[in-house]
Design a protein around this motif. Structure first.
Motif: not given
Length: 452
Positions: A23-24, A26-27, A364, A406, A409
């Motif tokens: 996820k990090s 992608r963000i 986030t 979330s 993302q």
């Protein structure tokens, strides 16, 4: 990504760490989407955005032309560019032509937290409307004493269905959907209330920010607010985790045995002197928790404290409910420790915020980044260091609101230029084609859009 997959297969990376790392990544790659576009149905500035909390699929938008529209952000209506650009059109829109529509600008539009069958709109025409999504009809409305600036419902509530409303009146009103009446009137602010936000950890706690620069905490089960934030009350940085605190306490008590025995001796001396220590032992009140419980009617310096030198135009509680982010018309961002009520002194880099109306912040899921509308751009700040992580440029006029999904993302932003922009993780052409095939299968299998 493949490195993380390999580490996960070999057991070197825990499941939650694997998810957080993906996820990090992608963000950190968010950019203006070149494969997803929302066709705005509004003829005025976009003031409010929210993706539903149940399916993460339907985007609700409210605009200054008095219209509210719902968009399906997962299933596109059409495609362009050889099927690479997905066009997402409105599912429906309610505007001034609707017999029950708002007459003036919609300042706030929110979903019912546990069901897509209802949504709520607040407007400058002094009304808060609760809409049935299936029939697009108003099921209940509330007349306010002034312009409605912000509405909010608790996402963790199990015992009530209250809508908190901030208006140009000094009082905050809570509207009950079940009874169609006002249940609470919260008095304390000395000017209009620009923003309201429910706690993410307690269904009874409400946070409000006013044009008087004050941020107040309310427990709606008792009279008066129990905490007013003061920008002069400070602490340096974030609190240590609970496990670390307990280990520190244990090591401290073990390393100083003489102090504990000394305190026990003093306590026994007091009991022998008074006979019964429970009645006569003097109680020393600290300035912490007891001082924060003063009644708001008391004309004290604490009750007149301010969080910003100007109006509070935005509030956002962290996902764990431990910290509060506030934005003011003084172009300052502040991070507050909710338990102590102190300003954590995080120095956010220079920002310029609009002062004419409230803004909608987004964070986030792991509360590592906060997205803030800064005039024509949106900036992503590291919550704990205050450094600018990313800057999103794409709108031609002031940005009013943003919402972070979330689940995908993705970041959605709305502006005075009447456009809703999508900021997505970067993708290759093959990945876009795979997503399109998945959307076709979803649209064929899911015919019922709304809950019954």
């Amino acid at each position: 990504m493949w490195k993380e997959v390999g580490q996960r297969e070999m057991g070197r990376l825990a499941p939650h760490s694997f998810v957080n790392r993906i996820k990090s990544n992608r963000i950190s790659s968010l950019e203006l989407s070149n494969y997803k576009e929302i066709l705005s149905a509004h003829k005025g500035a976009i003031n409010s955005l929210q993706v539903d909390l149940t399916d993460g699929r339907y985007l609700l938008a409210g605009a200054s032309d008095g219209s509210a529209a719902v968009y399906d952000v997962q299933c596109a209506a059409s495609y362009e560019g050889n099927g690479l650009v997905a066009k997402h059109e409105k599912i429906f829109v309610v505007d001034k032509q609707h017999e029950q529509g708002h007459k003036y600008a919609i300042s706030s539009a929110i979903w019912y937290p546990i069901d897509t069958g209802l949504f709520v709109t607040g407007s400058y025409d002094h009304y808060v409307n609760v809409w049935d999504t299936n029939s697009t009809q108003v099921v209940v409305n509330f007349k306010m004493p002034g312009k409605v600036y912000r509405t909010a419902m608790s996402s963790v509530a199990k015992s009530h269905m209250l809508i908190a409303t901030g208006t140009e009146d000094v009082q905050v009103r809570l509207c009950d959907i079940a009874s169609g009446a006002f249940t609470h009137t919260l008095s304390g602010h000395r000017d209009g209330v620009m923003t309201v936000e429910w706690s993410n950890s307690n269904e009874w706690v409400l946070v409000t920010g006013g044009c008087d620069g004050a941020i107040r905490f309310w427990d709606i089960r008792r009279a008066g607010c129990y905490l007013v934030l003061d920008q002069l009350q400070t602490q340096l940085g974030r609190r240590p985790p609970v496990l670390l605190q307990s280990s520190l306490k244990g090591s401290t008590s073990k390393s100083i045995p003489d102090q504990s025995s000394f305190l026990k001796a003093r306590t026994s001396q007091k009991k022998s002197a008074y006979g019964n220590g429970t009645k006569h032992t003097p109680i020393h009140r600290t300035k912490g928790s007891m001082g924060q419980r003063q009644h708001p009617g008391m004309l004290s310096s604490h009750d007149r404290a301010t969080a910003h030198y100007g109006a509070v135009i935005g509030l956002k509680v962290s996902e764990d409910g431990m910290y509060l982010l506030s934005a003011g018309s003084d172009s300052r961002l502040r991070l507050w420790d909710i338990e102590s009520g102190h300003n954590t002194l995080v120095n956010y880099e220079a920002t310029r915020l609009q002062t004419s109306k409230g803004i909608q912040l987004a964070v986030t899921q792991d509360s590592s980044l906060v997205f803030v509308p800064c005039m024509t751009t949106v900036k992503a700040f590291d919550i704990w260091s205050g450094r600018t992580s990313m800057t999103f440029r794409g709108h031609y006029e002031k940005v009013n609101c943003c919402w972070f999904s979330s689940q995908d993302q993705e970041l959605y932003t709305g502006s005075n230029d009447r456009q809703i922009l999508v900021w997505s993780p970067s993708k290759t052409v093959h990945a876009v084609e795979d997503d399109r095939c998945g959307e076709v299968l979803m649209s064929n299998s899911d015919q019922d859009n709304w809950s019954d």
